[in-house]
Design an enzyme around this catalytic site. Structure first.
Site, short mmCIF file in Angstrom:
data_model
loop_
_atom_site.label_atom_id
_atom_site.label_comp_id
_atom_site.label_asym_id
_atom_site.label_seq_id
_atom_site.Cartn_x
_atom_site.Cartn_y
_atom_site.Cartn_z
N HIS A 133 7.56 30.62 -4.90
CA HIS A 133 8.71 29.92 -5.47
C HIS A 133 9.26 28.99 -4.39
O HIS A 133 10.34 29.21 -3.86
CB HIS A 133 9.77 30.91 -5.96
CG HIS A 133 9.60 31.27 -7.40
ND1 HIS A 133 9.76 30.35 -8.41
CD2 HIS A 133 9.26 32.43 -8.00
CE1 HIS A 133 9.54 30.93 -9.58
NE2 HIS A 133 9.22 32.19 -9.37
N ASP A 138 13.01 30.51 -8.92
CA ASP A 138 13.34 31.93 -9.06
C ASP A 138 14.86 32.11 -9.13
O ASP A 138 15.38 32.87 -9.96
CB ASP A 138 12.75 32.76 -7.90
CG ASP A 138 13.03 32.16 -6.52
OD1 ASP A 138 13.52 31.01 -6.44
OD2 ASP A 138 12.75 32.84 -5.51
N TYR A 337 7.76 11.36 -15.64
CA TYR A 337 9.11 11.89 -15.88
C TYR A 337 10.08 10.71 -15.81
O TYR A 337 10.00 9.92 -14.88
CB TYR A 337 9.51 12.89 -14.79
CG TYR A 337 8.85 14.25 -14.88
CD1 TYR A 337 7.91 14.54 -15.86
CD2 TYR A 337 9.18 15.26 -13.98
CE1 TYR A 337 7.31 15.79 -15.92
CE2 TYR A 337 8.58 16.52 -14.03
CZ TYR A 337 7.65 16.77 -15.00
OH TYR A 337 7.06 18.01 -15.06
N GLU A 413 20.75 33.41 0.39
CA GLU A 413 21.23 33.90 -0.92
C GLU A 413 22.75 33.89 -1.05
O GLU A 413 23.27 33.97 -2.16
CB GLU A 413 20.69 35.32 -1.17
CG GLU A 413 19.19 35.34 -1.42
CD GLU A 413 18.63 36.74 -1.45
OE1 GLU A 413 19.26 37.64 -0.85
OE2 GLU A 413 17.56 36.94 -2.06
#
Ligand SMILES: [Zn+2]
Ligand SMILES: [Zn+2]
Length: 436
Positions: A133, A138, A337, A413
């Protein structure tokens, strides 16, 4: 005026000026975010350890679908292959908002030493590759699961409907076909109910923890790929006049392409990038080969500039090849895109929600981003806002942090709670009509 009309008018006036809607309060949102963040981090670590490439996100999608069902959310699976859509109807009438997360990982071998490091491998374009990831999807999936949990817990008070989009293959499909958000939309995810707005976020290495980055209007680039095949005539390396040398012609084309941005585009209006990423031709030192293949990408922020570059690549390759008697075939990929555009009105309206989530001075307007996002397809359909959330440790130089897609891409995190608070904040504020 009848009594009925008078009371209707009074009611209207009350709606227009009255603060007395039974609203979900800021304190409730804060409580929900703090309560859910430990689980968000747990989910994120689990997804990180078990990454899956685009259109193979079966384990991830299974966990997402199971979670949404447990929350009493209506769930559709197998959308655009492995996508999951959840629909949460609030207890009160109101608008419809779509929240999007992407679930796919990349063919990158992880080089970060975390306890939940990915050791996964897979097959990509015929080769065995590590899977990681490395773009942080994630955490997007985990944050949206946490958002769903928080919103489900306040569903009785929620005015309107939330559509959760857990999409596959944002990074493109392994076989180069259209997928991801484009295919989800093609399969009708916005048909019933049709969202009035959509929000998405991306964790981003160049921002420190605690910061949100955004840009009103065109934000992330349109991405197109091209392929050029220069055909000459094979001959001995000692006798170039005996054939037509595609290597020299291809070299001139590479340099010629660089004049598109530097000499032919009005750079005062919008930036653009043209890059050749691979050149392949020949096998031996003394053989001038038959042909050379080049592949590359170009990034633009404006449809007219995009067309100018398509025309420029074609003209430059053909005319330069022709000058030496070679030919050039130019292919522009049909899987581009578009530009990710943040709706100006919606951006202005939701800025206070982002600022409340991050704190004063922590929401910063950032320059154009030449990376691309398939959230852009969502933005083409409904007014949308896409923003970045900082994940590089505070106090370190974020401009030098390993970037998204690097094997060293690292998420601090402690930055994820802001992602959860922001997503929750914009969703609830939009439904409750804040700023209208
Ligand atoms: Zn990416
Ligand atoms: Zn990404």
């Amino acid at each position: 005026m009848t009594r009925l009309a008078a009371s209707a008018l009074a009611a209207l006036a009350f709606v227009a000026v009255g603060p007395a809607r039974a609203e979900i309060t800021e304190a409730e949102l804060d409580r929900a975010a703090s309560a859910n963040i430990p689980q968000v981090i747990e989910w994120r670590r689990d997804f990180h350890q078990h990454p899956e490439l685009g259109n193979s996100e079966t384990r991830t999608a299974g966990i997402v679908a199971e979670h949404l069902k447990k929350l009493g959310i209506e769930v559709r699976t197998g959308v655009a292959h492995t996508g999951v859509v959840g629909i949460l109807k609030g207890g009160k009438p109101g608008p419809v908002v779509a929240l999007r997360a992407d679930m796919d990982a990349l063919p990158v071998t992880e080089a970060v030493d975390v306890p939940f490091k990915s050791k996964a491998t897979s097959t990509y374009r015929g080769e065995t590759v590590g899977v990681m990831h490395a773009c942080g999807h994630d955490s997007h999936t985990a944050i949206l699961m946490g958002t769903a949990q928080a919103l489900a817990s306040m569903r009785q008070e929620l005015p309107g409907t939330v559509v959760f989009l857990f999409q596959p293959a944002e990074e493109g499909t392994p076989d180069g076909t259209r997928g991801g958000a484009w295919l989800m939309l093609k399969e009708g995810v916005f048909d019933l109910p049709r969202p009035d707005a959509a929000f998405g976020l991306h964790v981003f290495s160049t921002l420190n923890v605690g910061k949100i980055g955004y840009r009103s209007g065109p934000f992330m680039a349109a991405a197109d790929r091209f392929r050029i095949v220069v055909k000459g005539e094979q001959t001995h390396g000692s006798r170039p006049w005996g054939g037509v040398d595609p290597i020299v012609a291809a070299s001139q084309i590479v340099l010629g392409l660089q004049t598109l941005v530097s000499r032919q585009i009005d750079i005062t209006r919008n930036p653009a990038v043209v890059s050749v990423g691979a050149i392949k031709g020949g096998i031996r030192n003394n053989i001038i080969p038959d042909s050379v293949e080049m592949i590359g990408t170009f990034r633009t922020f404006d449809p007219a500039v995009r067309q100018q570059i398509i025309d420029g690549i074609t003209r430059t390759a053909r005319d330069i090849a022709g000058a030496s008697g070679a030919t050039a075939e130019v292919e522009i990929g049909d899987d581009n895109y578009p530009v990710t555009v943040n709706d100006a009105k919606l951006t202005e309206r939701m800025l206070p929600s982002l600022e409340r989530a991050a704190g004063p001075g922590k929401v910063i307007e950032i320059p154009y981003v030449t990376g691309a996002e398939d959230f852009s397809f969502i933005g083409e359909r409904v007014p949308s806002l896409f923003f970045f959330v900082g994940i590089t440790p505070a106090g370190t130089d974020a401009s030098r942090a390993p970037s998204n897609h690097s094997p060293k891409f690292y998420i601090d995190e402690s930055g994820l709670e802001l992602g959860l608070r922001a997503m929750l904040g914009v969703a609830v504020d939009f439904l409750q009509g804040a700023g209208t």
